[in-house]
Every structure is written in structure tokens, then in C-alpha cells.
Design an enzyme around this catalytic site. Structure first.
Site, short mmCIF file in Angstrom:
data_model
loop_
_atom_site.label_atom_id
_atom_site.label_comp_id
_atom_site.label_asym_id
_atom_site.label_seq_id
_atom_site.Cartn_x
_atom_site.Cartn_y
_atom_site.Cartn_z
N ASN A 99 13.20 -20.03 -17.10
CA ASN A 99 14.53 -20.39 -17.61
C ASN A 99 15.12 -21.51 -16.73
O ASN A 99 15.45 -21.29 -15.57
CB ASN A 99 15.41 -19.14 -17.60
CG ASN A 99 16.81 -19.40 -18.14
OD1 ASN A 99 17.41 -20.42 -17.86
ND2 ASN A 99 17.32 -18.45 -18.92
N ASP A 117 16.29 -10.94 -13.12
CA ASP A 117 16.47 -10.39 -14.46
C ASP A 117 17.96 -10.16 -14.65
O ASP A 117 18.61 -9.55 -13.80
CB ASP A 117 15.69 -9.10 -14.68
CG ASP A 117 15.53 -8.82 -16.16
OD1 ASP A 117 14.76 -9.55 -16.82
OD2 ASP A 117 16.18 -7.90 -16.69
N SER A 118 18.46 -10.68 -15.75
CA SER A 118 19.91 -10.68 -15.91
C SER A 118 20.28 -10.50 -17.37
O SER A 118 19.42 -10.51 -18.25
CB SER A 118 20.48 -12.00 -15.36
OG SER A 118 19.73 -13.11 -15.82
N PHE A 169 24.60 -22.03 -19.39
CA PHE A 169 23.58 -21.80 -20.41
C PHE A 169 23.86 -20.46 -21.10
O PHE A 169 24.80 -19.74 -20.73
CB PHE A 169 22.18 -21.81 -19.79
CG PHE A 169 21.94 -20.70 -18.77
CD1 PHE A 169 22.39 -20.83 -17.46
CD2 PHE A 169 21.28 -19.53 -19.13
CE1 PHE A 169 22.18 -19.81 -16.52
CE2 PHE A 169 21.06 -18.51 -18.20
CZ PHE A 169 21.52 -18.66 -16.89
N GLY A 170 23.05 -20.13 -22.08
CA GLY A 170 23.09 -18.80 -22.69
C GLY A 170 24.45 -18.39 -23.21
O GLY A 170 25.07 -19.08 -24.04
N LYS A 178 30.96 -21.85 -10.58
CA LYS A 178 30.30 -20.69 -11.21
C LYS A 178 29.49 -19.94 -10.16
O LYS A 178 29.57 -18.72 -10.06
CB LYS A 178 29.41 -21.12 -12.38
CG LYS A 178 28.71 -19.93 -13.04
CD LYS A 178 27.74 -20.28 -14.16
CE LYS A 178 26.94 -19.04 -14.56
NZ LYS A 178 25.85 -19.32 -15.50
N HIS A 203 27.45 -13.43 -11.07
CA HIS A 203 26.47 -12.36 -10.86
C HIS A 203 25.26 -12.88 -10.08
O HIS A 203 24.80 -12.26 -9.14
CB HIS A 203 26.05 -11.80 -12.23
CG HIS A 203 25.61 -12.85 -13.23
ND1 HIS A 203 26.30 -14.02 -13.41
CD2 HIS A 203 24.54 -12.91 -14.05
CE1 HIS A 203 25.67 -14.74 -14.33
NE2 HIS A 203 24.61 -14.09 -14.73
N ARG A 204 24.77 -14.06 -10.47
CA ARG A 204 23.56 -14.63 -9.83
C ARG A 204 23.88 -15.03 -8.39
O ARG A 204 23.09 -14.79 -7.48
CB ARG A 204 23.06 -15.82 -10.66
CG ARG A 204 21.77 -16.45 -10.16
CD ARG A 204 21.09 -17.27 -11.25
NE ARG A 204 20.72 -16.41 -12.37
CZ ARG A 204 21.36 -16.37 -13.54
NH1 ARG A 204 22.38 -17.18 -13.79
NH2 ARG A 204 20.99 -15.52 -14.48
P1 ITT Z 1 12.86 -15.47 -17.18
O1 ITT Z 1 12.52 -14.05 -17.55
O2 ITT Z 1 11.70 -16.40 -17.30
O3 ITT Z 1 13.54 -15.57 -15.86
P2 ITT Z 1 14.75 -15.25 -19.37
O4 ITT Z 1 15.76 -16.19 -19.95
O5 ITT Z 1 13.83 -14.57 -20.33
O6 ITT Z 1 13.94 -16.04 -18.24
P3 ITT Z 1 15.98 -12.71 -18.74
O7 ITT Z 1 14.94 -11.89 -19.40
O8 ITT Z 1 16.50 -12.25 -17.41
O9 ITT Z 1 15.52 -14.20 -18.49
O10 ITT Z 1 17.19 -12.86 -19.76
C1 ITT Z 1 18.46 -13.13 -19.30
C2 ITT Z 1 19.30 -13.66 -20.43
O11 ITT Z 1 20.67 -13.26 -20.17
C3 ITT Z 1 19.31 -15.17 -20.44
O12 ITT Z 1 18.33 -15.69 -21.29
C4 ITT Z 1 20.73 -15.46 -20.93
O13 ITT Z 1 20.77 -15.40 -22.31
C5 ITT Z 1 21.54 -14.31 -20.36
N1 ITT Z 1 22.15 -14.73 -19.09
C6 ITT Z 1 21.78 -14.34 -17.83
N2 ITT Z 1 22.50 -14.97 -16.91
C7 ITT Z 1 23.35 -15.77 -17.57
C8 ITT Z 1 24.33 -16.69 -17.16
O14 ITT Z 1 24.57 -16.94 -15.89
N3 ITT Z 1 25.01 -17.34 -18.11
C9 ITT Z 1 24.77 -17.13 -19.41
N4 ITT Z 1 23.85 -16.30 -19.88
C10 ITT Z 1 23.13 -15.62 -18.97
#
Ligand code: ITT
Length: 198
Positions: free
Chosen positions: A9, A69-70, A152-153, A175, A180-181
């Protein structure tokens, strides 16, 4: 020393680089380390899934590996999407659509019931095989429309009442200071510094 961060990601990776910069490691993404494996994230918690990712990459290399993992917990949706945040409504569904789905789900719901949090678990596997996890969170509410272009996300719908902004409207530095991160990685930096002393 080299540190591999086990994520695909790009949004995470940008934040991680900024937050870990002062540790003095050469930080590589999976791609930069030339590692391209499919990891099945079948854990039941953020911590389990972070460990699954870090262990999988650690097996391929001899250096320190970290993973994140988030996800987003929306209280009104019984804490969904939670650990399924990336897969929510399908891995290939755009965040425009995922975010609008959540906004629509909360139509008519007043602010006190719109509470949500981002959760981040960071896992570390050291070259000696020792394993650690840390967790960070940030509390907010689900907004009424997407706002902001940063991050993102789910950032455009994650509204911080205290700031009057979504996390997508914050500068990256801002941010990271409260996210959280940022919180989980700062705890992990302490773990890494302690581990180095031994
Ligand atoms: P990796 O497993 O390769 O690290 P991933 O995107 O699949 O990438 P996750 O399984 O941990 O990672 O999914 C976390 C999702 O939660 C991520 O794709 C976002 O949609 C959301 N997310 C996590 N942290 C975020 C943030 O800081 N801002 C916005 N969305 C977030």
C-alpha cells in the site's frame, strides 16, 4: 541497517517513511526489496494479520521486518469494516464508492452515533526471531460527504471534530502526529531502540 516494511500500500508506505525517518534505517518497501509474494491475511485481529505479513517477509530475508495491519471501525456498523477494510465491498472497488456506501449507511444518524476510529497494529520480526506488536488508534466521526485530497482510503470521510477537518484535509505531517499509524509506529520505535541496546 536495513528495514523492510511489508506492505503493498503506497499510502501507508509514504507515512511510514516519514514517521520512521529518524531511526536511521535504510527503509525498503517489499517492491524495493524485490519481494513479490501473496500473503493470505487470515487472522482474526489486526495484530495477528500484521504478524502474518511480517513473518512471511522475514522468512525471505535476514533483516528487521515491520508490517502494518489497519482499518476503520464504524460503531454504528458494529465496528465494520474493521480488519476487512481493504476487502470491504470487494478489493477492486474504489474508495469513492466505499466511502459513499458508508455515508449512505449512516444517513440520518446524528453526530453522537457517528463515532468511528482508525486502528493500526504494527508487527516487528527481528533477525533473532523475536516478535513484537504495538497498537495505535485515532477517534473521529463519519462525515456527511468526502472532504480533502490528502491521505488515502477512508481519510476523506474520517472527520475530526476538534480540528474541523477530515484526515484527508490535514497535511501529511499533521496527520502523522495524531494518527493511529503515527501512534503505533512511535511505540514500535521505542521497542526497536530498546532491542538495539541489547
Ligand atoms: P498491505 O496489507 O499490503 O499493507 P492493505 O491496504 O491491504 O495493504 P490492510 O489489509 O491493513 O492493508 O488494510 C487497511 C485498509 O484500511 C486500507 O486499505 C485503508 O482502506 C484503510 N486504512 C488504514 N489506514 C488508513 C488511513 O490512515 N487512512 C485511510 N484509510 C486507512
Amino acid at each position: 541497517d536495513k528495514l523492510i516494511f511489508a506492505t503493498g500500500n503506497e499510502g501507508k508506505m509514504k507515512e511510514v517513511r516519514m514517521i520512521l525517518a529518524d531511526l536511521g534505517f535504510e527503509i525498503q518497501s517489499m517492491k524495493e526489496a524485490g519481494i513479490n509474494i501473496d500473503i493470505v491475511e487470515d487472522g482474526q485481529t489486526f495484530e495477528e494479520n500484521a504478524l502474518i505479513k511480517a513473518r512471511a517477509i522475514s522468512k525471505e530475508t535476514g533483516c528487521l521486518v515491520l508490517a502494518d495491519d489497519s482499518g476503520l471501525e464504524v460503531d454504528y456498523m458494529d465496528k465494520a469494516p474493521g480488519i476487512y477494510s481493504a476487502r470491504f465491498l470487494g478489493e477492486d472497488t474504489s474508495y469513492r464508492i466505499k466511502n459513499q456506501y458508508i455515508i449512505d449507511k449512516l444517513a440520518g444518524v446524528p453526530d453522537p452515533e457517528r463515532t468511528a476510529r482508525f486502528v493500526c497494529a504494527i508487527a516487528a520480526v527481528f533477525p533473532d526471531g523475536s516478535e513484537y506488536t504495538t497498537r495505535g488508534t485515532i477517534e473521529g466521526i463519519i462525515g456527511y460527504e468526502e472532504r480533502g485530497e490528502n491521505g488515502f482510503g477512508y481519510d476523506p470521510i474520517f472527520f475530526l471534530p476538534g480540528k474541523g477537518k477530515t484526515t484527508a484535509e490535514l497535511d501529511p505531517e499533521e496527520k502523522n502526529e495524531i494518527s493511529h499509524r503515527g501512534n503505533a509506529l512511535r511505540l514500535m520505535k521505542d521497542v526497536i531502540r530498546k532491542h538495539r541496546e541489547n
